[in-house]
Design a protein around this motif. Structure first.
Motif, PDB file in Angstrom:
ATOM      1  N   THR A 119       0.844  -1.202   0.000  1.00 14.25           N
ATOM      2  CA  THR A 119       0.000   0.000   0.000  1.00 14.25           C
ATOM      3  C   THR A 119       0.876   1.248   0.000  1.00 14.25           C
ATOM      4  O   THR A 119       1.657   1.466   0.936  1.00 14.25           O
ATOM      5  N   TYR A 152      -6.934   1.829 -11.246  1.00 11.21           N
ATOM      6  CA  TYR A 152      -7.038   1.328  -9.879  1.00 11.21           C
ATOM      7  C   TYR A 152      -8.488   1.346  -9.392  1.00 11.21           C
ATOM      8  O   TYR A 152      -8.811   1.976  -8.392  1.00 11.21           O
ATOM      9  N   LYS A 177     -11.473   0.626  -7.304  1.00 19.42           N
ATOM     10  CA  LYS A 177     -11.651   0.110  -5.942  1.00 19.42           C
ATOM     11  C   LYS A 177     -10.326  -0.231  -5.267  1.00 19.42           C
ATOM     12  O   LYS A 177     -10.300  -0.970  -4.287  1.00 19.42           O
ATOM     13  N   LYS A 178      -9.230   0.319  -5.793  1.00 24.68           N
ATOM     14  CA  LYS A 178      -7.921   0.067  -5.199  1.00 24.68           C
ATOM     15  C   LYS A 178      -7.202   1.372  -4.865  1.00 24.68           C
ATOM     16  O   LYS A 178      -5.984   1.390  -4.728  1.00 24.68           O
ATOM     17  N   HIS A 179      -7.948   2.450  -4.763  1.00 29.37           N
ATOM     18  CA  HIS A 179      -7.328   3.734  -4.428  1.00 29.37           C
ATOM     19  C   HIS A 179      -8.277   4.596  -3.607  1.00 29.37           C
ATOM     20  O   HIS A 179      -9.500   4.430  -3.686  1.00 29.37           O
ATOM     21  N   GLU A 224      -3.193   0.660  -3.857  1.00 28.78           N
ATOM     22  CA  GLU A 224      -2.812  -0.739  -3.663  1.00 28.78           C
ATOM     23  C   GLU A 224      -1.997  -1.172  -4.876  1.00 28.78           C
ATOM     24  O   GLU A 224      -2.535  -1.311  -5.976  1.00 28.78           O
ATOM     25  N   GLU A 264       0.878  -3.585  -7.099  1.00 26.13           N
ATOM     26  CA  GLU A 264       1.192  -4.986  -7.387  1.00 26.13           C
ATOM     27  C   GLU A 264       2.684  -5.132  -7.539  1.00 26.13           C
ATOM     28  O   GLU A 264       3.381  -4.202  -7.961  1.00 26.13           O
TER      29      GLU A 264
END
Length: 280
Positions: free
Chosen positions: A219, A254, A256-258, A276, A278
């Motif tokens: 993260t 991103y 639902k990943k930010h 988030e 990778e």
């Protein structure tokens, strides 16, 4: 089904389906049963339309369901491919806006230094060329190594610090990065560019810009704070092409990943971004 039902020609579809059922029942009763069951009551009599339908319709429904499911899978594959193509085109368009935006802001600054015959003009040109080289040639991939991006972020900040000179203070703190992660290129630069641009536009001294980057597991936490002169309008910050651009890129790359939070408080403009990432 492809010729009528999928094209919403419902009357033609049901009429055709009824004809198919009638033809199947006729062939079954007049041809197949006399051949398979000769000299029997089943071959010589017609059991009635309802009994015949009970024998034919279940098979047709099963086959139609298989056909519908297969066509739906193929259609979804085409939709997914089209969405991927559209997304890639949109990302390329958004990234193509970054270079002109960067050039526009920095050429204006460079012009003012050239007019003043500042001795830092050659150094600014050199730093600009390095950042542009990265933008044009090294950031063409959808994702780049995080360490490489942070290195260019430092070059970018040094370029702007040359323009601030002794008019304020700039802090850039990066925690030690453990592991190899990848990030979308030129995401963080937009927020930093806005911080420098609007601090300089609103005030000529006591500029304060604080930038920090932390990585906890996978993260990334990015924070950028800058002060501004009371009464200076921040509409251009909220509505600038750079910020609109980066919001759209975050939604595409991103989902639902930010988390992006932008706040204005106590004569300061604060940006917080959590991503988030990778691993490479």
């Amino acid at each position: 089904m492809p010729k009528f039902l999928y094209k919403k020609k419902y009357w033609q579809f049901f009429l055709g389906a009824g004809m198919v059922v009638a033809i199947i029942i006729t062939i079954e009763e007049t041809v197949l049963e006399p051949l398979i069951f000769p000299n029997t009551k089943r071959a010589e009599t017609f059991p009635g339309i309802y009994v015949s339908l009970l024998g034919v319709l279940p098979v047709m429904f099963i086959l139609s369901g298989c056909k519908f499911g297969w066509d739906a899978l193929k259609k979804q594959a085409q939709i997914d491919e089209l969405e991927t193509t559209i997304q890639e085109s949109e990302l390329q368009f958004l990234r193509s806006q970054i270079n002109p935006h960067f050039l526009f802001n920095n050429l204006n600054n460079l012009y003012s230094y050239a007019l003043q015959e500042s001795p830092k003009t050659p150094e600014i040109i050199l730093e600009m060329s390095g950042v542009l080289r990265y933008m044009l040639y090294e950031s063409k991939e959808q994702f780049v190594p995080l360490k490489k991006e942070l290195e260019q972020l430092g070059n970018f900040i040094r370029l702007y610090k040359l323009q601030i000179e002794d008019r304020g203070e700039v802090q850039f703190d990066v925690d030690k990065i453990e592991g190899e992660y990848k990030i979308a290129p030129l995401i963080l630069i937009v927020f930093i560019e806005n911080a420098f641009k609007h601090s300089q536009s609103g005030q000529s001294s006591d500029i304060e810009i604080d930038i920090s980057v932390k990585l906890n597991n996978a993260t990334l936490e990015f924070s950028c704070k800058n002060n501004y002169e009371p009464g200076f309008s921040l509409d251009s910050v909220a509505k600038g092409i750079g910020l609109k651009n980066v919001r759209k890129r975050l939604e595409l790359l991103y989902p639902k990943k930010h988390v992006l939070k932008i706040e204005e408080a106590d004569n300061s403009y604060n940006v917080y971004l959590r991503l988030e990432l990778e691993k490479v």
